[in-house]
Design an enzyme around this catalytic site. Structure first.
Site, PDB file in Angstrom:
ATOM      1  N   TYR A 287      18.267  42.264  23.524  1.00  0.00           N
ATOM      2  CA  TYR A 287      18.297  43.303  24.551  1.00  0.00           C
ATOM      3  C   TYR A 287      16.883  43.799  24.769  1.00  0.00           C
ATOM      4  O   TYR A 287      16.159  44.073  23.809  1.00  0.00           O
ATOM      5  CB  TYR A 287      19.194  44.462  24.110  1.00  0.00           C
TER       6      TYR A 287
ATOM      7  N   ASP B  45       8.927  41.669  21.913  1.00  0.00           N
ATOM      8  CA  ASP B  45       9.474  43.012  22.159  1.00  0.00           C
ATOM      9  C   ASP B  45       9.694  43.693  20.811  1.00  0.00           C
ATOM     10  O   ASP B  45      10.604  43.341  20.066  1.00  0.00           O
ATOM     11  CB  ASP B  45      10.775  42.881  22.952  1.00  0.00           C
TER      12      ASP B  45
ATOM     13  N   LYS C 266      10.681  53.698  21.036  1.00  0.00           N
ATOM     14  CA  LYS C 266      11.382  54.303  19.912  1.00  0.00           C
ATOM     15  C   LYS C 266      10.442  55.033  18.935  1.00  0.00           C
ATOM     16  O   LYS C 266      10.022  56.142  19.243  1.00  0.00           O
ATOM     17  CB  LYS C 266      12.286  53.258  19.254  1.00  0.00           C
TER      18      LYS C 266
HETATM   19  C1  LIG Z   1      15.875  50.103  22.828  1.00  0.00           C
HETATM   20  C2  LIG Z   1      15.264  48.816  23.235  1.00  0.00           C
HETATM   21  C3  LIG Z   1      14.729  48.604  24.523  1.00  0.00           C
HETATM   22  C4  LIG Z   1      14.906  49.604  25.638  1.00  0.00           C
HETATM   23  O1  LIG Z   1      14.301  50.817  25.371  1.00  0.00           O
HETATM   24  P1  LIG Z   1      14.783  52.121  26.182  1.00  0.00           P
HETATM   25  O2  LIG Z   1      13.805  53.159  25.776  1.00  0.00           O
HETATM   26  O3  LIG Z   1      16.192  52.384  25.759  1.00  0.00           O
HETATM   27  O4  LIG Z   1      14.702  51.774  27.638  1.00  0.00           O
HETATM   28  C5  LIG Z   1      14.046  47.446  24.771  1.00  0.00           C
HETATM   29  N1  LIG Z   1      13.916  46.503  23.820  1.00  0.00           N
HETATM   30  C6  LIG Z   1      14.435  46.644  22.585  1.00  0.00           C
HETATM   31  C7  LIG Z   1      14.229  45.583  21.573  1.00  0.00           C
HETATM   32  C8  LIG Z   1      15.142  47.798  22.263  1.00  0.00           C
HETATM   33  O5  LIG Z   1      15.699  47.912  21.041  1.00  0.00           O
END
Ligand SMILES: *Cc1c(COP(=O)(O)O)cnc(C)c1O
Length: 442
Positions: free
Chosen positions: A149, A244, A276
């Protein structure tokens, strides 16, 4: 009109009824709704350290940690002080500030990126990184893995087409076919599939994006050398490798997942995304990487990207203070806590006779109710969701708030002390029995 509460109903139930009347599903992000486990989400009034307190006055050990950001625990006094000081200086200027420079320097000091642009969410970070990769390479095709994701941008809300090297179909209504028509979705940890897709489309691929260690299908760690293989294969074909680290960044280690593979093996991604933890619980995220690639970004270069609240002074204060306090001792503590919890979970499920696999990267881990390790999304999907639902509620009843989905990582914090860990360990045996009674049939 506010619906009248039923006598004897919990405050959480009352609030959830009100919320559902005005917000789809009653929540502002879907996984909070408990749809996967059933029941009523707990509305939280406050949080301190490792603990959440709901509007009915119940306390829970928090193993969600805001889905990752709360590395130091809730309401850490120094983070709170930094935020309060920042608020008092004004909440947003729309001009550059020192805090942004310091936060970016801190990120560069921990990771292999050379230049960084701040944004407000992980979704924005990956969306911008992909635009930049396309602009820099002059190519259009994006490769991703099923179960990874990267936020809710259209191009990545894609499901695999009929064959491995076929372009994708939209993964949700509302995403036009044209948005996923240039996205290829592959099974995770599958080198053969990666090689096949680069052999067929290599000269059209702008970038390959992957979670540095997937945590959004439950934790499915990369096979040893897999990230290096992705970096090498991308480079051989003139594509950019985007790692990511929105979830793993500054959590798995001081340098994120890269600190455990690329830093050891001697390679670096072309672009990385963060979020995060680096926002300390406020909206801050970032993308960064090679200086020559980042030079394509406006105003230095032609690829446009912008944000009214990007680098917001309150968010940068929370993020910078969080990272400054994320010392080697903090990471060692997270590992110790995670070890204790993993051992307790394994013992409880073994005693209950429930088939299970615990998968980790650093202190992030998740529990699969399967009898073999999950190496990709198909494997992760075999977990027994009914068993998880029963387990989740039995834990919640005993004061432990797990993520309300079987496909999520459990997160710990520097504030998870002996009392918090013991509360979890005490809850596990009965919850494991509840899970075994509800499922366990593979
Ligand atoms: C949480 C997450 C996102 C998206 O971040 P948001 O701040 O919720 O838009 C993208 N990539 C990864 C790996 C994530 O865990």
């Amino acid at each position: 009109m506010t619906p009248a509460p039923t006598p004897g109903q919990s405050r959480s139930q009352e609030l959830f009824d009100r919320a559902r009347a005005v917000t789809p599903g009653g929540v502002n992000s879907p996984v909070r709704a408990f749809n996967a486990v059933g029941g009523t989400p707990r509305f939280i009034r406050s949080a301190q350290g490792a603990w959440l307190t709901d509007v009915d006055g119940n306390d829970y050990v928090d193993l969600i940690c805001s889905w990752g950001p709360m590395l130091l625990g809730h309401a850490h006094p120094e983070v709170v002080a930094a935020v309060q000081a920042a608020v008092a200086r004004g909440t947003s200027y729309g001009t550059p500030t020192e805090g942004e420079v310091a936060l970016v320097e801190e990120i560069i000091g921990r990771t292999p990126v050379e230049k960084v642009r701040l944004v407000s969410s992980g979704t924005e970070a990956t969306m911008s990184a992909i635009r930049l990769a396309r602009g820099f390479t002059g190519r259009d095709v994006v490769v991703k893995f099923a179960g990874c994701y990267h936020g809710h941008l259209d191009a990545l809300l894609a499901s695999a087409g009929s064959g491995l090297t076929t372009f994708s179909i939209p993964g949700t209504p509302g995403v036009p076919e044209s948005s996923t028509a240039l996205t290829l979705v592959l099974p995770y940890n599958d080198r053969v599939a990666v090689e096949a897709v680069f052999a067929e489309h290599g000269d059209r691929i702008a970038c390959l994006i992957t979670e540095a260690a997937p945590g959004n299908m439950g934790v499915v760690p990369p096979a040893p050398g897999f990230n290096q293989f992705l970096a090498d294969t991308s480079r051989q074909h003139g594509a950019l490798f985007i790692s990511d680290e929105v979830m793993t960044g500054f959590r798995v280690s001081r340098s994120g997942q890269w600190g455990t593979d690329g830093a050891v093996e001697g390679w670096r991604p072309d672009l990385m995304t963060f979020g995060k933890v680096m926002g300390g619980g406020l909206p801050a995220a970032a993308f960064g990487g090679r200086a020559d690639v980042m030079a394509s970004l406006a105003p230095d270069g032609p690829v446009y990207q912008a944000g009214t609240l990007s680098g917001n002074p309150i968010a940068t204060a929370a993020g910078l203070t969080t990272l400054q306090l994320a010392t080697p001792e903090v990471y060692a503590h997270l590992d110790t806590v995670a070890d204790a919890l993993r051992a307790g979970v394994a013992e409880a499920f073994t005693t209950a006779g429930l088939p299970h696999v615990i998968q980790s990267t650093g202190s992030m881990f998740s529990v699969f109710f399967t009898d073999e390790p999950a190496v990709d999304f198909a494997g992760a999907s075999r977990t027994d969701a009914a068993a998880y639902g029963a387990f989740f509620h039995a834990m919640l009843d005993r004061g432990v708030h797990l993520p309300p989905s079987a496909y999520e990582a459990w997160f710990v914090s520097a504030a998870h002390d002996e009392r918090a860990v013991q509360t979890v360990l005490d809850a596990l045996p009965a919850a494991a029995q509840a899970a075994a009674a509800a499922g366990g049939v593979i």
